[in-house]
Design a protein around this motif. Sequence first.
Motif, PDB file in Angstrom:
ATOM      1  N   PHE A   1     -21.404  -2.593  -1.989  1.00 32.40           N
ATOM      2  CA  PHE A   1     -21.483  -2.235  -0.579  1.00 32.40           C
ATOM      3  C   PHE A   1     -22.441  -3.166   0.142  1.00 32.40           C
ATOM      4  N   ASP A   2     -22.355  -3.134   1.449  1.00 29.54           N
ATOM      5  CA  ASP A   2     -23.323  -3.794   2.309  1.00 29.54           C
ATOM      6  C   ASP A   2     -23.539  -2.880   3.519  1.00 29.54           C
ATOM      7  N   GLN A   3     -24.409  -3.279   4.411  1.00 34.66           N
ATOM      8  CA  GLN A   3     -24.736  -2.417   5.550  1.00 34.66           C
ATOM      9  C   GLN A   3     -23.510  -2.118   6.403  1.00 34.66           C
ATOM     10  N   ARG A   4     -22.624  -3.080   6.516  1.00 32.26           N
ATOM     11  CA  ARG A   4     -21.408  -2.895   7.315  1.00 32.26           C
ATOM     12  C   ARG A   4     -20.568  -1.735   6.752  1.00 32.26           C
ATOM     13  N   ILE A   5     -20.426  -1.665   5.443  1.00 30.98           N
ATOM     14  CA  ILE A   5     -19.651  -0.592   4.804  1.00 30.98           C
ATOM     15  C   ILE A   5     -20.323   0.755   5.032  1.00 30.98           C
ATOM     16  N   ILE A   6     -21.629   0.795   4.890  1.00 35.74           N
ATOM     17  CA  ILE A   6     -22.384   2.030   5.131  1.00 35.74           C
ATOM     18  C   ILE A   6     -22.195   2.490   6.577  1.00 35.74           C
ATOM     19  N   ASP A   7     -22.286   1.547   7.505  1.00 34.03           N
ATOM     20  CA  ASP A   7     -22.127   1.881   8.922  1.00 34.03           C
ATOM     21  C   ASP A   7     -20.715   2.382   9.235  1.00 34.03           C
ATOM     22  N   LEU A   8     -19.708   1.735   8.650  1.00 38.00           N
ATOM     23  CA  LEU A   8     -18.327   2.157   8.892  1.00 38.00           C
ATOM     24  C   LEU A   8     -18.063   3.539   8.287  1.00 38.00           C
ATOM     25  N   ALA A   9     -18.615   3.818   7.123  1.00 38.77           N
ATOM     26  CA  ALA A   9     -18.484   5.156   6.541  1.00 38.77           C
ATOM     27  C   ALA A   9     -19.146   6.178   7.465  1.00 38.77           C
TER      28      ALA A   9
ATOM     29  N   MET B   1       0.804  -1.193   0.000  1.00 38.77           N
ATOM     30  CA  MET B   1       0.000   0.000   0.000  1.00 38.77           C
ATOM     31  C   MET B   1       0.855   1.268   0.000  1.00 38.77           C
ATOM     32  N   GLY B   2       1.998   1.271   0.672  1.00 42.27           N
ATOM     33  CA  GLY B   2       2.855   2.442   0.678  1.00 42.27           C
ATOM     34  C   GLY B   2       2.167   3.646   1.283  1.00 42.27           C
ATOM     35  N   ASN B   3       2.497   4.829   0.755  1.00 40.84           N
ATOM     36  CA  ASN B   3       1.894   6.069   1.248  1.00 40.84           C
ATOM     37  C   ASN B   3       0.636   6.451   0.500  1.00 40.84           C
ATOM     38  N   HIS B   4       0.289   5.664  -0.507  1.00 45.19           N
ATOM     39  CA  HIS B   4      -0.865   6.007  -1.328  1.00 45.19           C
ATOM     40  C   HIS B   4      -2.118   5.293  -0.841  1.00 45.19           C
ATOM     41  N   ALA B   5      -3.234   5.976  -0.981  1.00 47.15           N
ATOM     42  CA  ALA B   5      -4.507   5.350  -0.642  1.00 47.15           C
ATOM     43  C   ALA B   5      -4.830   4.322  -1.711  1.00 47.15           C
ATOM     44  N   TYR B   6      -5.364   3.227  -1.310  1.00 46.27           N
ATOM     45  CA  TYR B   6      -5.789   2.194  -2.244  1.00 46.27           C
ATOM     46  C   TYR B   6      -7.180   1.778  -1.838  1.00 46.27           C
ATOM     47  N   THR B   7      -8.079   1.804  -2.769  1.00 46.37           N
ATOM     48  CA  THR B   7      -9.427   1.367  -2.472  1.00 46.37           C
ATOM     49  C   THR B   7      -9.650   0.030  -3.149  1.00 46.37           C
ATOM     50  N   HIS B   8      -9.950  -0.947  -2.361  1.00 44.94           N
ATOM     51  CA  HIS B   8     -10.183  -2.308  -2.839  1.00 44.94           C
ATOM     52  C   HIS B   8     -11.431  -2.330  -3.713  1.00 44.94           C
ATOM     53  N   PRO B   9     -11.412  -3.060  -4.847  1.00 45.58           N
ATOM     54  CA  PRO B   9     -12.565  -3.061  -5.749  1.00 45.58           C
ATOM     55  C   PRO B   9     -13.860  -3.556  -5.106  1.00 45.58           C
ATOM     56  N   ASP B  10     -13.765  -4.495  -4.192  1.00 41.45           N
ATOM     57  CA  ASP B  10     -14.979  -4.975  -3.532  1.00 41.45           C
ATOM     58  C   ASP B  10     -14.743  -4.984  -2.030  1.00 41.45           C
ATOM     59  N   MET B  11     -15.103  -3.882  -1.414  1.00 45.07           N
ATOM     60  CA  MET B  11     -14.867  -3.727   0.024  1.00 45.07           C
ATOM     61  C   MET B  11     -15.631  -4.751   0.848  1.00 45.07           C
ATOM     62  N   ARG B  12     -16.660  -5.356   0.267  1.00 45.18           N
ATOM     63  CA  ARG B  12     -17.449  -6.350   1.016  1.00 45.18           C
ATOM     64  C   ARG B  12     -16.619  -7.557   1.418  1.00 45.18           C
ATOM     65  N   THR B  13     -15.518  -7.811   0.699  1.00 42.68           N
ATOM     66  CA  THR B  13     -14.679  -8.970   0.993  1.00 42.68           C
ATOM     67  C   THR B  13     -13.652  -8.687   2.086  1.00 42.68           C
ATOM     68  N   LEU B  14     -13.579  -7.446   2.534  1.00 41.99           N
ATOM     69  CA  LEU B  14     -12.591  -7.054   3.533  1.00 41.99           C
ATOM     70  C   LEU B  14     -13.135  -7.207   4.948  1.00 41.99           C
ATOM     71  N   SER B  15     -12.225  -7.320   5.896  1.00 44.24           N
ATOM     72  CA  SER B  15     -12.626  -7.344   7.304  1.00 44.24           C
ATOM     73  C   SER B  15     -13.070  -5.941   7.707  1.00 44.24           C
ATOM     74  N   THR B  16     -13.746  -5.853   8.817  1.00 42.98           N
ATOM     75  CA  THR B  16     -14.191  -4.557   9.332  1.00 42.98           C
ATOM     76  C   THR B  16     -13.006  -3.625   9.515  1.00 42.98           C
ATOM     77  N   GLU B  17     -11.912  -4.131  10.076  1.00 45.34           N
ATOM     78  CA  GLU B  17     -10.735  -3.299  10.301  1.00 45.34           C
ATOM     79  C   GLU B  17     -10.087  -2.872   8.981  1.00 45.34           C
ATOM     80  N   GLN B  18     -10.080  -3.743   7.981  1.00 48.14           N
ATOM     81  CA  GLN B  18      -9.524  -3.383   6.673  1.00 48.14           C
ATOM     82  C   GLN B  18     -10.356  -2.286   6.009  1.00 48.14           C
ATOM     83  N   ILE B  19     -11.680  -2.381   6.125  1.00 43.60           N
ATOM     84  CA  ILE B  19     -12.558  -1.346   5.554  1.00 43.60           C
ATOM     85  C   ILE B  19     -12.286  -0.013   6.242  1.00 43.60           C
ATOM     86  N   ARG B  20     -12.220  -0.049   7.567  1.00 40.95           N
ATOM     87  CA  ARG B  20     -11.951   1.178   8.324  1.00 40.95           C
ATOM     88  C   ARG B  20     -10.617   1.787   7.876  1.00 40.95           C
TER      89      ARG B  20
END
Length: 153
Positions: free
Chosen positions: A48-56, A1-20
């Motif tokens: 997206f799913d409800q978890r992503i909406i809630d974390l945002a 990841m380095g210093n750059h932001a990277y947005t995963h193509p499908d955040m639904r596959t990530l853990s809660t901490e990874q999404i955060r």
Amino acid sequence: MGNHAYTHPDMRTLSTEQIRLELRKTNQVIEKELAFKPKLFTPPYGYFDQRIIDLAAQENMLTILSTLDTLDWKITDPEEVSRRIIPNLKNGSLILMHPTESSIKALPAMLDAAHEKSYKIGTITEVLSPYKELLRFSLIKGCTTFSSCLINA
């Protein structure tokens, strides 16, 4: 990841901490480069799913989705892009576009159609500006999506 932001193509596959982490790192880059703290969030690829909406929402962002999609990432014919958008264009439409050749070439026709209907062109913030008090209320009341606050206002 380095210093750059990277947005995963499908955040639904990530853990809660990874999404955060994705949300925070992306927002840090935006704040550093633009001196602006994002208040609106659109999930990558619209996945997206409800978890992503809630974390945002925990990051003080409302989830916003486009209402029209050019599909310009796979449609190469500008006329086909125009045909997808122009008949469905309404006041307040949020159009998902990318800097592709098909969208760039379709843009004049889409703009002409919008002007013929007396629509003004604007950013998401400008389009939602009539609802800015509701947006502020949404963040204070802890709504997780703009539409949920419209329903519950």
